[in-house]
Design a protein around this motif. Structure first.
Motif, PDB file in Angstrom:
ATOM      1  N   LEU A   3       0.706  -1.180  -0.110  1.00  0.00           N
ATOM      2  CA  LEU A   3       0.189   0.088  -0.109  1.00  0.00           C
ATOM      3  C   LEU A   3       0.912   1.302  -0.099  1.00  0.00           C
ATOM      4  O   LEU A   3       1.837   1.198   0.582  1.00  0.00           O
ATOM      5  N   GLN A   4       0.580   2.189  -0.910  1.00  0.00           N
ATOM      6  CA  GLN A   4       1.242   3.449  -0.847  1.00  0.00           C
ATOM      7  C   GLN A   4       0.131   4.445  -0.647  1.00  0.00           C
ATOM      8  O   GLN A   4      -0.470   4.912  -1.718  1.00  0.00           O
ATOM      9  N   ALA A   5       0.295   5.310   0.312  1.00  0.00           N
ATOM     10  CA  ALA A   5      -0.675   6.496   0.351  1.00  0.00           C
ATOM     11  C   ALA A   5       0.141   7.686   0.108  1.00  0.00           C
ATOM     12  O   ALA A   5       1.577   7.909   0.320  1.00  0.00           O
ATOM     13  N   SER A   6      -0.496   8.682  -0.519  1.00  0.00           N
ATOM     14  CA  SER A   6       0.138   9.903  -1.034  1.00  0.00           C
ATOM     15  C   SER A   6      -0.909  11.094  -1.079  1.00  0.00           C
ATOM     16  O   SER A   6      -2.220  10.773  -0.787  1.00  0.00           O
ATOM     17  N   GLY A   7      -0.297  12.156  -1.436  1.00  0.00           N
ATOM     18  CA  GLY A   7      -1.197  13.397  -1.606  1.00  0.00           C
ATOM     19  C   GLY A   7      -1.480  14.389  -0.520  1.00  0.00           C
ATOM     20  O   GLY A   7      -2.286  15.234  -0.679  1.00  0.00           O
ATOM     21  N   GLY A   8      -0.875  13.969   0.595  1.00  0.00           N
ATOM     22  CA  GLY A   8      -0.929  14.848   1.911  1.00  0.00           C
ATOM     23  C   GLY A   8      -0.106  16.362   1.541  1.00  0.00           C
ATOM     24  O   GLY A   8       0.738  16.354   0.615  1.00  0.00           O
ATOM     25  N   GLY A   9      -0.302  16.913   2.469  1.00  0.00           N
ATOM     26  CA  GLY A   9       0.522  18.442   2.264  1.00  0.00           C
ATOM     27  C   GLY A   9       0.004  19.246   3.415  1.00  0.00           C
ATOM     28  O   GLY A   9      -0.666  19.119   4.120  1.00  0.00           O
ATOM     29  N   LEU A  10       0.197  20.721   2.974  1.00  0.00           N
ATOM     30  CA  LEU A  10      -0.176  21.741   3.918  1.00  0.00           C
ATOM     31  C   LEU A  10      -1.206  22.518   3.278  1.00  0.00           C
ATOM     32  O   LEU A  10      -1.099  22.922   2.223  1.00  0.00           O
ATOM     33  N   VAL A  11      -2.101  22.632   4.011  1.00  0.00           N
ATOM     34  CA  VAL A  11      -3.354  23.169   3.484  1.00  0.00           C
ATOM     35  C   VAL A  11      -3.853  24.194   4.616  1.00  0.00           C
ATOM     36  O   VAL A  11      -3.831  23.896   5.909  1.00  0.00           O
ATOM     37  N   GLN A  12      -4.589  25.356   4.381  1.00  0.00           N
ATOM     38  CA  GLN A  12      -5.076  26.048   5.225  1.00  0.00           C
ATOM     39  C   GLN A  12      -6.444  25.547   5.502  1.00  0.00           C
ATOM     40  O   GLN A  12      -7.246  24.902   4.843  1.00  0.00           O
ATOM     41  N   THR A  13      -6.874  26.038   6.947  1.00  0.00           N
ATOM     42  CA  THR A  13      -8.138  25.856   7.274  1.00  0.00           C
ATOM     43  C   THR A  13      -9.222  26.112   6.296  1.00  0.00           C
ATOM     44  O   THR A  13      -9.564  27.099   5.713  1.00  0.00           O
ATOM     45  N   GLY A  14     -10.289  25.096   6.046  1.00  0.00           N
ATOM     46  CA  GLY A  14     -11.325  25.280   5.105  1.00  0.00           C
ATOM     47  C   GLY A  14     -11.006  24.683   3.733  1.00  0.00           C
ATOM     48  O   GLY A  14     -11.640  24.626   2.811  1.00  0.00           O
ATOM     49  N   GLY A  15      -9.777  24.369   3.492  1.00  0.00           N
ATOM     50  CA  GLY A  15      -9.045  24.001   2.097  1.00  0.00           C
ATOM     51  C   GLY A  15      -9.428  22.340   2.102  1.00  0.00           C
ATOM     52  O   GLY A  15     -10.244  21.898   2.793  1.00  0.00           O
ATOM     53  N   SER A  16      -8.925  22.002   0.936  1.00  0.00           N
ATOM     54  CA  SER A  16      -9.105  20.754   0.474  1.00  0.00           C
ATOM     55  C   SER A  16      -8.206  19.899   0.131  1.00  0.00           C
ATOM     56  O   SER A  16      -7.116  20.825  -0.353  1.00  0.00           O
ATOM     57  N   LEU A  17      -8.079  18.521   0.175  1.00  0.00           N
ATOM     58  CA  LEU A  17      -7.003  17.771  -0.247  1.00  0.00           C
ATOM     59  C   LEU A  17      -7.429  16.547  -0.664  1.00  0.00           C
ATOM     60  O   LEU A  17      -8.691  16.204  -0.181  1.00  0.00           O
ATOM     61  N   VAL A  62     -15.652  13.299  10.552  1.00  0.00           N
ATOM     62  CA  VAL A  62     -15.425  13.598   9.066  1.00  0.00           C
ATOM     63  C   VAL A  62     -16.815  13.715   8.247  1.00  0.00           C
ATOM     64  O   VAL A  62     -16.608  13.894   7.170  1.00  0.00           O
ATOM     65  N   LYS A  63     -17.835  13.075   9.029  1.00  0.00           N
ATOM     66  CA  LYS A  63     -18.904  12.879   8.083  1.00  0.00           C
ATOM     67  C   LYS A  63     -19.365  14.321   7.439  1.00  0.00           C
ATOM     68  O   LYS A  63     -19.432  15.303   8.245  1.00  0.00           O
ATOM     69  N   GLY A  64     -19.603  14.343   6.160  1.00  0.00           N
ATOM     70  CA  GLY A  64     -20.175  15.312   5.619  1.00  0.00           C
ATOM     71  C   GLY A  64     -19.029  16.280   5.016  1.00  0.00           C
ATOM     72  O   GLY A  64     -19.248  17.215   4.165  1.00  0.00           O
ATOM     73  N   ARG A  65     -17.761  16.041   5.352  1.00  0.00           N
ATOM     74  CA  ARG A  65     -16.616  16.695   5.018  1.00  0.00           C
ATOM     75  C   ARG A  65     -15.556  15.922   4.092  1.00  0.00           C
ATOM     76  O   ARG A  65     -14.913  16.303   2.938  1.00  0.00           O
ATOM     77  N   PHE A  66     -15.760  14.411   4.527  1.00  0.00           N
ATOM     78  CA  PHE A  66     -14.560  13.490   3.764  1.00  0.00           C
ATOM     79  C   PHE A  66     -15.575  12.830   2.851  1.00  0.00           C
ATOM     80  O   PHE A  66     -16.845  12.310   3.225  1.00  0.00           O
ATOM     81  N   THR A  67     -14.930  12.282   1.925  1.00  0.00           N
ATOM     82  CA  THR A  67     -15.649  11.218   0.992  1.00  0.00           C
ATOM     83  C   THR A  67     -14.604  10.121   0.462  1.00  0.00           C
ATOM     84  O   THR A  67     -13.414  10.572  -0.072  1.00  0.00           O
ATOM     85  N   ILE A  68     -14.856   9.008   0.750  1.00  0.00           N
ATOM     86  CA  ILE A  68     -14.168   7.780   0.391  1.00  0.00           C
ATOM     87  C   ILE A  68     -14.625   7.267  -1.111  1.00  0.00           C
ATOM     88  O   ILE A  68     -15.832   7.019  -1.224  1.00  0.00           O
ATOM     89  N   SER A  83     -13.147  21.185   3.637  1.00  0.00           N
ATOM     90  CA  SER A  83     -13.552  21.945   4.906  1.00  0.00           C
ATOM     91  C   SER A  83     -12.502  21.354   5.821  1.00  0.00           C
ATOM     92  O   SER A  83     -12.987  21.015   7.081  1.00  0.00           O
ATOM     93  N   LEU A  84     -11.305  21.384   5.718  1.00  0.00           N
ATOM     94  CA  LEU A  84     -10.215  20.831   6.660  1.00  0.00           C
ATOM     95  C   LEU A  84     -10.184  21.660   7.981  1.00  0.00           C
ATOM     96  O   LEU A  84     -10.291  23.198   7.649  1.00  0.00           O
ATOM     97  N   LYS A  85      -9.851  21.224   8.988  1.00  0.00           N
ATOM     98  CA  LYS A  85     -10.040  21.815  10.363  1.00  0.00           C
ATOM     99  C   LYS A  85      -8.569  21.531  10.643  1.00  0.00           C
ATOM    100  O   LYS A  85      -7.931  20.592  10.454  1.00  0.00           O
ATOM    101  N   SER A  86      -8.097  22.448  11.940  1.00  0.00           N
ATOM    102  CA  SER A  86      -6.713  22.075  12.325  1.00  0.00           C
ATOM    103  C   SER A  86      -6.653  20.702  13.098  1.00  0.00           C
ATOM    104  O   SER A  86      -5.594  20.135  13.080  1.00  0.00           O
ATOM    105  N   GLU A  87      -7.642  20.219  13.516  1.00  0.00           N
ATOM    106  CA  GLU A  87      -7.730  19.030  14.305  1.00  0.00           C
ATOM    107  C   GLU A  87      -7.563  17.703  13.229  1.00  0.00           C
ATOM    108  O   GLU A  87      -7.538  16.516  13.618  1.00  0.00           O
TER     109      GLU A  87
END
Length: 114
Positions: A3-17, A62-68, A83-87
């Motif tokens: 398994l190889q996970a990717s796509g992470g990074g630095l984003v501001q609050t409210g942003g998306s990845l 994460v309900k309503g914010r994340f989609t798998i 709608s990313l949050k600091s947490e």
């Protein structure tokens, strides 16, 4: 299976990845694909799951914010995070069920800044 996970990074609050988890090897015995996360000083927690039949399940936080989703033709599972949050800052990992792949991969780091 690898398994190889990717796509992470630095984003501001409210942003998306969008995270990707690419798996190689036999899909035999893999029924569920999961995304987990582990924040500094905390236990690893389940974030979202998707079955081979594309049924999905989400942690309440994460309900309503994340989609798998999954692309079987490409052997990739995605996690769209809005709608990313600091947490949400954590290392995100993917894995399978019922056979959990060990050791866990390196994951991908998501940092949400305010």
């Amino acid at each position: 299976v690898q398994l190889q996970a990717s796509g992470g990074g630095l984003v501001q609050t409210g942003g998306s990845l969008r995270l990707s988890c690419e798996f190689t090897g036999s899909r035999f015995g893999i029924n569920i694909m999961d995304w987990y996360r582990q924040a500094p000083g905390k236990q690893r927690e389940l974030v979202a799951s998707i079955t081979s039949g594309r049924n999905t399940n989400y942690a309440d936080f994460v309900k309503g914010r994340f989609t798998i989703s999954r692309d079987i033709t490409k052997n990739i599972v995605y996690l769209q995070m809005n709608s990313l949050k600091s947490e949400d800052t954590a290392i995100y990992y993917c894995n399978t069920r019922p056979n959990v792949i060990l050791p866990w991969g390196q994951g991908t780091l998501v940092t949400v800044s305010s």
